[in-house]
Design an enzyme around this catalytic site. Structure first.
Site, mmCIF file in Angstrom:
data_model
loop_
_atom_site.group_PDB
_atom_site.id
_atom_site.type_symbol
_atom_site.label_atom_id
_atom_site.label_comp_id
_atom_site.label_asym_id
_atom_site.label_seq_id
_atom_site.Cartn_x
_atom_site.Cartn_y
_atom_site.Cartn_z
ATOM 1 N N THR A 285 -3.246 32.564 20.689
ATOM 2 C CA THR A 285 -2.160 32.931 21.513
ATOM 3 C C THR A 285 -2.146 32.292 22.897
ATOM 4 O OG1 THR A 285 -1.594 34.976 20.330
ATOM 5 C CG2 THR A 285 -0.650 34.712 22.725
ATOM 6 N N HIS B 241 -3.843 34.638 11.970
ATOM 7 C CA HIS B 241 -3.593 33.335 12.307
ATOM 8 C C HIS B 241 -4.955 32.517 13.093
ATOM 9 C CE1 HIS B 241 -3.058 34.475 16.694
ATOM 10 N NE2 HIS B 241 -2.625 35.450 16.104
ATOM 11 N N HIS C 292 0.222 40.866 12.060
ATOM 12 C CA HIS C 292 -1.009 41.239 11.935
ATOM 13 C C HIS C 292 -1.271 42.685 11.089
ATOM 14 C CE1 HIS C 292 -3.231 38.253 14.409
ATOM 15 N NE2 HIS C 292 -2.251 38.485 15.451
ATOM 16 N N ASP D 124 3.965 30.269 19.299
ATOM 17 C CA ASP D 124 2.757 29.748 19.536
ATOM 18 C C ASP D 124 2.014 29.408 18.268
ATOM 19 O OD1 ASP D 124 2.753 32.559 18.946
ATOM 20 O OD2 ASP D 124 1.033 32.886 20.450
ATOM 21 N N HIS D 125 2.199 30.172 17.010
ATOM 22 C CA HIS D 125 1.660 29.788 15.804
ATOM 23 C C HIS D 125 2.457 30.673 14.844
ATOM 24 C CE1 HIS D 125 0.255 33.793 16.560
ATOM 25 N NE2 HIS D 125 -0.276 33.530 17.543
HETATM 26 ZN ZN LIG Z 1 0.177 34.495 19.335
#
Ligand SMILES: [Zn+2]
Ligand SMILES: *[C@@H]1O[C@H](CO)[C@@H](O)[C@H](O)[C@H]1NC(C)=O
Ligand SMILES: *[C@@H]1O[C@H](CO)[C@@H](O)[C@H](O)[C@H]1NC(C)=O
Ligand SMILES: *[C@@H]1O[C@H](CO)[C@@H](O)[C@H](O)[C@H]1NC(C)=O
Ligand SMILES: *[C@@H]1O[C@H](CO)[C@@H](O)[C@H](O)[C@H]1NC(C)=O
Ligand SMILES: *[C@@H]1O[C@H](CO)[C@@H](O)[C@H](O)[C@H]1NC(C)=O
Length: 484
Positions: free
Chosen positions: A75, A353, A203, A246-247
């Site tokens: 992040t 991630h 998550h 971000d991902h």
């Molecule tokens: Zn993130």
């Protein structure tokens, strides 16, 4: 990219704007910019859920098939890449956690948000650059937006509390309302706005879960609300909106045979380790005790088929990650789905991630709409380092040295009156929606504006209308000055 080209541009800017470094007093007619990040929004999250508002935004603007984040796909590092245009090894925010290998201090994500020396490590993010060039900026929960850089703070900044509930849709709308007031009443030119979802839900429940799909619908409703509020605030024709992330996210493998567990590796002992940063998804860093590096490396290099352990010097250059003083002598990552456990197993997430940025599940989104953008355009994938140059272009500011190229995303913009900028990349294509609608107003240029950087080669461009001879002389003077 050519850093010298950027230097040249900056040099030109200083020459043309006497007293540069001080604000140059540009006000008014420049378009505003809102950068929104929905953390952990995987590139294809809109493919198994109805997302009418994101779809409408794609028809009205620009959509990338996907965007490749920087490695490590975490992040804070990835958000800082967006606002600096630098790979992670070049901006130094190498982890979500602040750490000091001497004192052994490690701080979690939220605490790290307030550690100035973690962020202010030699790179000046876009807020500060814009302010130095006379603009006003704001950051709402955006990672890195709540510390000072070289002593300068973002004009208006909000930081979430430590136990912040990141999924409250009502609060999301209130935050959007605040940002609209920042544009209309506080006259800000650039705002970065952060949402902690769908990362948290991904998550907790995993990226393929029903909970994640529902959260994507919440994100989509929020995009609809945001675009309505932009219209109601009278900002439709003067605000460019970028929505990105971000991902991505991938499902964690939890069978016993899938676990990467340091406490089970033969020939490895924590007694040989001075400092460790493990139990953070697929990423790990180790500082072995004096003289122990080879022994530790030998014990780890073939310890698990899905674990990739490197000496810092041999870490893949293509990941642009290890060449930074903050990176420890040994570092590692594991294959998609595998997380690294240290002394005991403490990670129970279903989604994770941090993996190789070439893994498709790590790819993320890029969408843009507004007066400067083309309509109904889908572009091929690109790396997130390029977004910074685009944002500087949209704001009409001179960028800092960075790893991106303006030419990558320049073809997403409406043709400007600035003359030839670049030919569209051959990879670009219009979406099947086809209809481009009526042409939107092109970028307005004020007489105050600084020279822009330009075409793909990154060379400097002077304001149109400058006689070629004068231009040539100026460039020659600067080049000579550099040599001398
Ligand atoms: Zn993130
Ligand atoms: C770690 O902390 C020590 C003690 O406070 C300090 O001297 C050192 O500079 C720090 N190291 C880094 C890399 O920040
Ligand atoms: C970046 O941080 C490291 C310690 O983490 C420090 O040694 C170095 O001096 C910092 N560099 C700058 C330019 O702030
Ligand atoms: C951080 O955010 C708080 C509000 O949440 C604000 O009062 C403070 O000025 C900000 N600090 C910086 C350095 O931006
Ligand atoms: C292991 O995990 C995969 C998916 O993560 C699953 O399909 C498989 O059935 C599990 N069990 C075994 C014994 O591999
Ligand atoms: C552990 O060390 C012993 C002795 O050096 C060696 O024979 C063995 O192959 C090593 N095991 C692993 C998994 O590296």
């Amino acid at each position: 990219m050519g850093h010298s080209a950027v230097l040249l541009t900056v040099a030109l800017a200083s020459l043309l704007a006497p007293g540069a470094g001080a604000p140059v007093g540009r006000q008014g007619s420049q378009n505003k910019l809102l950068l929104v990040s929905f953390d952990g929004f995987r590139w294809n999250y809109d493919q198994d859920v109805q997302t009418p508002n994101l779809d409408a935004m794609a028809r009205d603007g620009v959509k990338a098939r996907y965007m490749t984040p920087a490695f490590a796909t975490m992040t804070s590092p990835c958000h800082f890449t967006l606002v600096t245009g630098k790979y992670i090894e070049n901006h130094g925010v190498v982890h979500n956690m602040f750490y000091n290998t001497t004192t052994k201090v490690k701080l979690p994500y939220h605490a790290t948000l307030g550690i100035e020396r973690w962020w202010d490590n030699g790179s000046v993010p876009i807020w500060i650059t814009a302010q130095r060039q006379g603009l006003k900026t704001g950051s709402f929960f955006y990672p890195g937006g709540n510390v000072t850089y070289q002593g300068v703070a973002v004009t208006l900044s909000r930081k979430e509390g430590i136990l912040h509930n990141y999924k409250n849709e009502k609060e999301w709308r209130a935050n959007i309302d605040t940002v609209m007031r920042w544009f209309t009443e506080e006259k800000l030119d650039l705002v970065t706005l952060y949402f902690g979802e769908p990362d948290s839900t991904g998550h907790k429940y995993g990226p393929e879960s029903q909970e994640r799909k529902e959260m994507v619908m919440q994100v989509d409703r929020t995009v609809g609300y945001l675009r309505d509020r932009i219209r109601q605030s009278g900002l439709d024709s003067s605000l460019n909106l970028i929505i990105t992330s971000d991902h991505g996210m991938t499902t964690v493998r939890k069978n016993a045979s899938d676990l990467v567990e340091f406490h089970r590796f033969p020939n490895f002992t924590f007694k040989d380790i001075e400092f460790e940063l493990l139990d953070y998804g697929p990423n790990g860093m180790l500082l072995p005790k004096e003289g122990m590096l080879e022994k530790v490396y030998e014990a780890l290099k073939d310890a698990h088929p899905k674990l990739h352990v490197y000496r810092k010097e041999t870490f893949p250059k293509s990941l642009h990650y290890a060449n930074n003083p903050r990176i420890t002598p040994l570092l590692m990552y594991s294959d998609a789905g595998y997380v690294i456990h240290g002394r005991v197993n403490v990670q129970f997430n279903n989604g994770e991630h941090g993996f190789d940025n070439e893994v498709m599940d790590m790819k993320t989104i890029f969408r843009a709409v507004g007066p400067s953008f083309k309509r109904g355009l889908e572009v091929e994938p690109f790396e997130s380092v390029h977004v910074y140059e685009l944002m500087c272009r949209l704001l009409g500011i001179v960028p800092e040295a960075n790893d991106g190229l303006l030419s990558t995303l320049l073809p997403t913009l409406q043709d400007t009156s600035q003359g030839p900028l670049s030919t569209p990349l051959p990879t670009l294509q219009h979406t099947s929606q086809g209809s481009l609608g009526t042409p939107l107003p092109t970028l307005q240029h004020t007489s105050h504006r600084l020279p822009r950087t330009t075409d793909g080669s990154g060379s400097a461009l002077l304001p149109s209308g400058w006689p070629t001879l004068v231009t040539g002389l100026l460039v020659a003077m600067i080049l000579l000055g550099k040599v001398a």
